[in-house]
Design a protein around this motif. Structure first.
Motif, PDB file in Angstrom:
ATOM      1  N   ARG A  31       0.839  -1.204   0.000  1.00 56.75           N
ATOM      2  CA  ARG A  31       0.000   0.000   0.000  1.00 56.75           C
ATOM      3  C   ARG A  31       0.876   1.259   0.000  1.00 56.75           C
ATOM      4  O   ARG A  31       0.625   2.208  -0.736  1.00 56.75           O
ATOM      5  N   GLN A  96      -8.065   8.563  -2.312  1.00 54.67           N
ATOM      6  CA  GLN A  96      -7.721   7.716  -1.173  1.00 54.67           C
ATOM      7  C   GLN A  96      -6.573   8.235  -0.338  1.00 54.67           C
ATOM      8  O   GLN A  96      -6.453   7.890   0.830  1.00 54.67           O
ATOM      9  N   ASP A 117      -2.953   7.375   3.937  1.00 57.84           N
ATOM     10  CA  ASP A 117      -3.939   6.499   3.332  1.00 57.84           C
ATOM     11  C   ASP A 117      -5.230   6.571   4.138  1.00 57.84           C
ATOM     12  O   ASP A 117      -5.220   6.421   5.365  1.00 57.84           O
ATOM     13  N   LYS A 119      -7.763   4.502   3.829  1.00 56.49           N
ATOM     14  CA  LYS A 119      -8.405   3.196   3.948  1.00 56.49           C
ATOM     15  C   LYS A 119      -7.601   2.244   4.836  1.00 56.49           C
ATOM     16  O   LYS A 119      -7.628   1.023   4.648  1.00 56.49           O
ATOM     17  N   SER A 120      -6.867   2.808   5.766  1.00 58.16           N
ATOM     18  CA  SER A 120      -6.150   2.008   6.750  1.00 58.16           C
ATOM     19  C   SER A 120      -5.945   2.862   7.993  1.00 58.16           C
ATOM     20  O   SER A 120      -6.169   4.069   7.974  1.00 58.16           O
ATOM     21  N   GLU A 121      -5.534   2.203   9.066  1.00 54.53           N
ATOM     22  CA  GLU A 121      -5.248   2.940  10.306  1.00 54.53           C
ATOM     23  C   GLU A 121      -4.134   2.239  11.068  1.00 54.53           C
ATOM     24  O   GLU A 121      -4.148   1.017  11.231  1.00 54.53           O
ATOM     25  N   GLY A 143      -3.720   6.788   9.066  1.00 60.06           N
ATOM     26  CA  GLY A 143      -3.506   5.657   8.176  1.00 60.06           C
ATOM     27  C   GLY A 143      -2.046   5.464   7.834  1.00 60.06           C
ATOM     28  O   GLY A 143      -1.163   6.218   8.262  1.00 60.06           O
ATOM     29  N   PHE A 275      -6.970  -2.492   7.974  1.00 68.32           N
ATOM     30  CA  PHE A 275      -7.352  -2.106   6.622  1.00 68.32           C
ATOM     31  C   PHE A 275      -8.880  -2.018   6.539  1.00 68.32           C
ATOM     32  O   PHE A 275      -9.590  -2.851   7.107  1.00 68.32           O
ATOM     33  N   TYR A 276      -9.370  -1.017   5.803  1.00 66.47           N
ATOM     34  CA  TYR A 276     -10.795  -0.778   5.687  1.00 66.47           C
ATOM     35  C   TYR A 276     -11.312  -1.031   4.276  1.00 66.47           C
ATOM     36  O   TYR A 276     -12.360  -0.535   3.902  1.00 66.47           O
ATOM     37  N   ASP A 277     -10.577  -1.800   3.489  1.00 64.72           N
ATOM     38  CA  ASP A 277     -11.068  -2.121   2.143  1.00 64.72           C
ATOM     39  C   ASP A 277     -10.806  -3.589   1.843  1.00 64.72           C
ATOM     40  O   ASP A 277     -10.266  -4.310   2.680  1.00 64.72           O
TER      41      ASP A 277
END
Length: 277
Positions: A31, A96, A117, A119-121, A143, A275-277
């Protein structure tokens, strides 16, 4: 032919132990690689020289990409281009990835910027209410990230050490506890104190000595000849801009960098990634 390191480990054994395909760390690395490619392409589009730095240069030379246990990417830009790049990223947002600095995240008080990012933390393992935990949780964007550091010549090393300590104290002592005081202190340092330091450097600093800009928490001193002009370097199969002399840059920072450090000296950050995806 399989490469065998000084510890007896191979590239394959390191990958299997630290960042196997499909594992959390490898997903995070890929990523961040995507983010770095986007950042490099954007910088090229607007004519800003932007290159890999630090452990990523070492990783490119020793491993062909990420150091197996590494979980970050650092990129650097000459200070004269830094604002141009940051302003462009803010004015042309990615769906994103977001540019994080004090103007987009009021809990971010550092003298550099990050591409974050959405879509992550990163989840911190630091002790609750510790300074590092508060500093992390004070930020709006948490993220995966690519650090973007400004650097410049005519630096005075002892003054940069002092500047960094001032910035560190603002972040560790005030972030997450006293937001108004943290912002006031950041403003004084960013708009008054560090510009004064820079003016002193222009008068008395060495034009051939390059360092991260005043207030960054890094102290490597590099001769201009190994910094610019940029030369291509291959990282994870992609061509990035790298330093003029990657070997000298790594020897200054890491010594005999082609040898692996002992296991207990391998710096692994204390975070998990969601991850959020």
């Amino acid at each position: 032919m399989t490469k065998i390191f000084n510890t007896g480990e191979t590239s394959e054994s390191l990958r299997a132990e630290y960042n196997p395909d499909g594992g959390t760390l490898r997903r995070a690395q890929l990523r961040m690689l995507e983010m770095a490619i986007y950042l490099q392409e954007t910088a090229k589009k607007i004519g800003v020289p932007c290159r890999l730095d630090g452990g990523n240069v070492l990783g490119a030379l020793r491993h062909g990409g990420f150091i197996p246990w590494d979980d970050d990417i650092d990129m650097v830009v000459e200070r004269k281009y830094f604002k141009q790049l940051c302003d462009y990223l803010k004015a042309h947002p990615h769906e994103q990835f977001v540019l994080q600095d004090n103007s987009t995240d009021p809990g971010f008080y550092k003298e550099w910027a990050c591409l974050r990012d959405l879509k992550s933390e990163n989840l911190s393992h630091d002790i609750e209410n510790s300074a590092d935990r508060r500093m992390h949780e004070a930020q709006r964007f948490r993220g995966l990230h690519v650090d973007i550091f400004p650097y410049e010549g005519k630096m005075i090393p002892w003054l940069q050490h002092f500047a960094a300590k001032l910035s560190v104290n603002v972040n560790l002592k005030f972030a997450g506890r006293f937001p108004r005081l943290a912002q006031a202190a950041y403003n004084i340092l960013h708009y008054v104190v560090f510009p004064v330091f820079r003016s002193i450097g222009k008068l008395f600093g060495n034009p051939e000595l390059y360092m991260h800009s005043y207030g960054a928490w890094f102290y490597e001193q590099n001769p201009r000849r190994c910094m610019i002009p940029h030369k291509d370097i291959v990282f994870e199969g992609y061509t990035f801009e790298g330093p003029a002399d990657a070997d000298e840059l790594c020897r200054i920072a890491y010594g005999n960098y082609m040898e692996l450090p002992p296991r207990d000296k391998r710096d692994r950050h204390k975070v998990d990634v969601m991850f959020y995806d």
